[in-house]
Write a protein that holds these residues in place. Structure first.
Motif, PDB file in Angstrom:
ATOM      1  N   MET A 108       0.773  -1.112  -0.210  1.00  0.00           N
ATOM      2  CA  MET A 108       0.080  -0.139   0.111  1.00  0.00           C
ATOM      3  C   MET A 108       0.924   1.332   0.104  1.00  0.00           C
ATOM      4  N   PRO A 111       0.180   7.588  -0.208  1.00  0.00           N
ATOM      5  CA  PRO A 111      -1.313   8.227  -0.675  1.00  0.00           C
ATOM      6  C   PRO A 111      -2.640   7.339  -0.376  1.00  0.00           C
ATOM      7  N   ARG A 112      -2.226   5.972  -0.557  1.00  0.00           N
ATOM      8  CA  ARG A 112      -3.158   4.955  -0.468  1.00  0.00           C
ATOM      9  C   ARG A 112      -3.868   5.031   0.830  1.00  0.00           C
ATOM     10  N   VAL A 114      -3.399   7.243   3.069  1.00  0.00           N
ATOM     11  CA  VAL A 114      -4.068   8.556   3.480  1.00  0.00           C
ATOM     12  C   VAL A 114      -5.471   8.640   2.952  1.00  0.00           C
ATOM     13  N   GLY A 129       2.746  18.721   5.113  1.00  0.00           N
ATOM     14  CA  GLY A 129       3.084  18.541   3.849  1.00  0.00           C
ATOM     15  C   GLY A 129       4.761  18.243   3.493  1.00  0.00           C
ATOM     16  N   ILE A 132       5.950  15.034   4.692  1.00  0.00           N
ATOM     17  CA  ILE A 132       5.588  14.172   3.839  1.00  0.00           C
ATOM     18  C   ILE A 132       6.593  14.277   2.492  1.00  0.00           C
ATOM     19  N   ARG A 133       7.032  15.384   1.824  1.00  0.00           N
ATOM     20  CA  ARG A 133       7.732  15.482   0.910  1.00  0.00           C
ATOM     21  C   ARG A 133       9.223  14.875   1.578  1.00  0.00           C
ATOM     22  N   ASN A 136       9.098  11.144   1.056  1.00  0.00           N
ATOM     23  CA  ASN A 136       9.109  10.824  -0.319  1.00  0.00           C
ATOM     24  C   ASN A 136      10.601  10.587  -0.899  1.00  0.00           C
ATOM     25  N   LYS A 152       3.620   8.718  -4.675  1.00  0.00           N
ATOM     26  CA  LYS A 152       2.639   9.280  -5.949  1.00  0.00           C
ATOM     27  C   LYS A 152       3.698   9.668  -7.196  1.00  0.00           C
ATOM     28  N   LYS A 153       4.893  10.325  -6.768  1.00  0.00           N
ATOM     29  CA  LYS A 153       5.528  10.648  -8.107  1.00  0.00           C
ATOM     30  C   LYS A 153       7.003  10.424  -7.736  1.00  0.00           C
TER      31      LYS A 153
END
Lengths: 178, 395
Positions: A108, A111-112, A114, A129, A132-133, A136, A152-153
């Motif tokens: 998972m 993002p999923r 969340v 935010g 989380i960055r 990532n 996500k990216k």
């Protein structure tokens, strides 16, 4: 003759020892990865430097851990292990060990997690935010090839990222980069 | 599209229609309370809307225990603490909010302070921190846009620390809300257009969110259709009660949709535009909306294409080739904003809204930290936010 207690038996919550142990190990690695990334990834450093001078971030699993505690102080981001803090500035709480385990295994993405409301946050959401960055970037540094399962990216692969991965998996993972 | 997992919750009793306010005393007595504190602001009082509420409680056995009409434009912790003190001193037993987003958010904050019996609202920042049983709480919205009457969130500023605190918990949901067109009749065309576009943004963003679900999708579709059909009428003919009621309902329905599916890039950027440049939220949303839809297109093309049906109607939907529907949906939103611009002067670009070009950098940096960005299908980085802002600046 069976007693009422035996007939209407209790179901105790039990423990998921193996999953908890795996999550604990991943959190230890993640803590060291944050510490390392602050030193070697300019993007992470820039984000962390924008936080208040003394700042505590906790990632924990309800009801009683595992937990990863990070503190920014004296110009460094330090991993404090599973130290429990009552005044953490931001606490990211995973609602169960099952979903933290799924996340750590790439089953998972964050993002999923969340989107499915498997976590919640306490404290200053404005900095969530930025955290989380950082997460990532740290996950990109830790996990080659299948990074897309986690975030996500995915940032494009660069020489710097390859170098950072080597530094992390040789020294950082042991907590040697502080 | 059925997601592999979703959650939906909304417990607010909705009383909507002409003369719906007549039900206020009955709804309060049903909750076992008869001495509410009324929280509002000067604008609502000056518009004569509190007199309408008073009329409806006359002879009912319900006493307004106290009226607080000093709510600031941005709900603040000082107003929350002041209202809580008045509530305790005057022996009130429930809360009624009459106003727009700021008044409703203040009332939600007051409910936390009273129910948790605390004087430190800061302790409850974040998601699901509140645990206490809340005081009976009613909301009578006077704008058709925020949807706060059915949402689980509140934003309250702390001027001493210069921060905006976010609170989310389903416990904050009001027990009931009353949507009466009499309460929005006096709203000027410009505010009607801006708040209506706010509601449209809620509906469209909830339909693009990573947390969208079949229930929120249906609410979003209905809200979009109601807004497209009725907002121009409500803007050009404010006395039209049917249009006013439709917009009040649409805002509430969009509120239900986005409180379950959340919003995304448009709100993230619009919150930042509001915070840095003091552009009203509805106007910021109206300007950013088509650019946000374009930004999300690579990930949610089918969803955007699907929205053409409620946006433009079945004829346009059927006559547009499938691969062109997403672009047509965005174009329809742009044309709709232009129509509202002709009717009410709604700004169409950030420059017209009074934003200075040198502010865009700061806005972009604030936008990427906004909580709404977590629910956007595409990660929002600084370069994405600045791209949207530049396109919206002189659009």
């Amino acid at each position: 003759m069976t007693s009422r207690r035996q007939r209407y038996y209790q179901i105790k919550p039990g423990r998921k020892h193996v999953k908890t142990a795996i999550v604990r190990l991943v959190m230890l690695t993640l803590g060291h990865a944050f510490q390392t990334a602050y030193r070697i990834d300019p993007e992470v450093k820039k984000e962390v430097d924008s936080w208040p001078p003394t700042f505590h971030v906790v990632l924990e699993v309800e009801p009683d851990g595992p937990r990863m505690t990070l503190i920014k102080r004296n110009g460094a981001l330090q991993y404090l292990g599973e130290k429990e803090l009552y005044n953490a500035d931001v606490v990211i709480v995973m609602k169960s060990i099952e979903f933290m385990f799924r996340m750590t295994m790439g089953m998972m993405s964050m993002p999923r997690i969340v989107a499915e409301n498997r976590q919640y946050m306490k404290g200053d959401l404005v900095l969530a935010g930025s955290i989380i960055r950082c997460m990532n970037r740290v996950q990109t540094m830790m996990i080659p090839v299948v990074t897309g399962l986690y975030i996500k990216k995915v940032p494009p692969l660069s020489l710097r990222m390859i170098k950072n991965r080597i530094i992390f998996w040789t020294c950082g993972v042991w907590g040697l980069v502080k | 599209m059925i997601p592999r997992y979703f959650e939906y919750y909304n417990s607010v009793r909705v009383v909507a229609g002409k003369h719906a306010l007549g039900r206020l005393p009955e709804e309060l007595l049903r909750l076992g309370v008869s001495r509410p504190i009324l929280i509002t602001d000067k604008g609502v009082v000056n518009a004569g809307l509190i007199d309408i509420v008073k009329e409806h409680i006359e002879g009912s056995g319900v006493t307004i225990g106290a009226t607080y009409d000093d709510t600031p434009v941005d709900s603040s912790i000082h107003a929350v603490n002041a209202v809580a003190d008045i509530y305790r001193e005057t022996g009130c037993d429930s809360i009624i909010a009459v106003g727009g987003g700021s008044v409703i958010d203040t009332a939600k904050g007051v409910n936390i302070v009273l129910s948790e019996n605390t004087d430190d609202l800061m302790k409850f920042r974040g998601n699901n921190r509140v645990r206490a049983v809340m005081k009976p709480f009613a909301v009578i919205p006077t704008t058709g846009g925020t949807g706060s009457e059915v949402t689980t969130a509140a934003v309250i500023s702390n001027p001493d620390e210069n921060i905006k605190m976010q609170f989310t918990t389903p416990l904050m949901l009001p027990d009931f809300t009353i949507l009466d067109p009499a309460m929005t009749r006096t709203m000027p065309p410009g505010i009607t257009a801006a708040t209506g576009m706010d509601a449209l943004t809620h509906a469209i963003e909830s339909y693009m969110s990573i947390q969208r679900n079949p229930v929120s999708d249906e609410f979003a579709f209905t809200a979009i259709r109601l807004i497209m059909e009725n907002l121009p009428v409500a803007v050009s003919d404010g006395a039209n009660e049917d249009a006013r009621l439709a917009i009040a309902n649409a805002a509430m329905i969009a509120g239900v949709a986005f409180s379950n599916a959340m919003v995304g890039v448009v709100h993230a950027v619009a919150h930042a535009v509001g915070g840095v440049c003091h552009v009203p939220h509805g106007i910021a949303n109206a300007i950013i909306l088509p650019h946000g839809m374009e930004f999300n297109l690579p990930k949610v093309r089918d969803a955007v294409a699907g929205m053409l049906l409620p946006l433009a109607g079945p004829d346009v939907y059927a006559s547009t080739p499938k691969k062109r529907r997403a672009e047509k949906a965005i174009e329809t939103v742009r044309e709709f904003a232009k129509e509202l611009n002709r009717l009410s002067g709604l700004p169409l670009c950030l420059e017209d809204a009074g934003v200075r070009r040198e502010q865009l950098d700061r806005v972009a940096r604030v936008a990427i930290n906004d909580g709404a960005s977590h629910f956007n299908p595409i990660e929002i980085e600084y370069k994405d936010a600045i791209g949207i802002l530049v396109r919206a600046y002189g659009a």
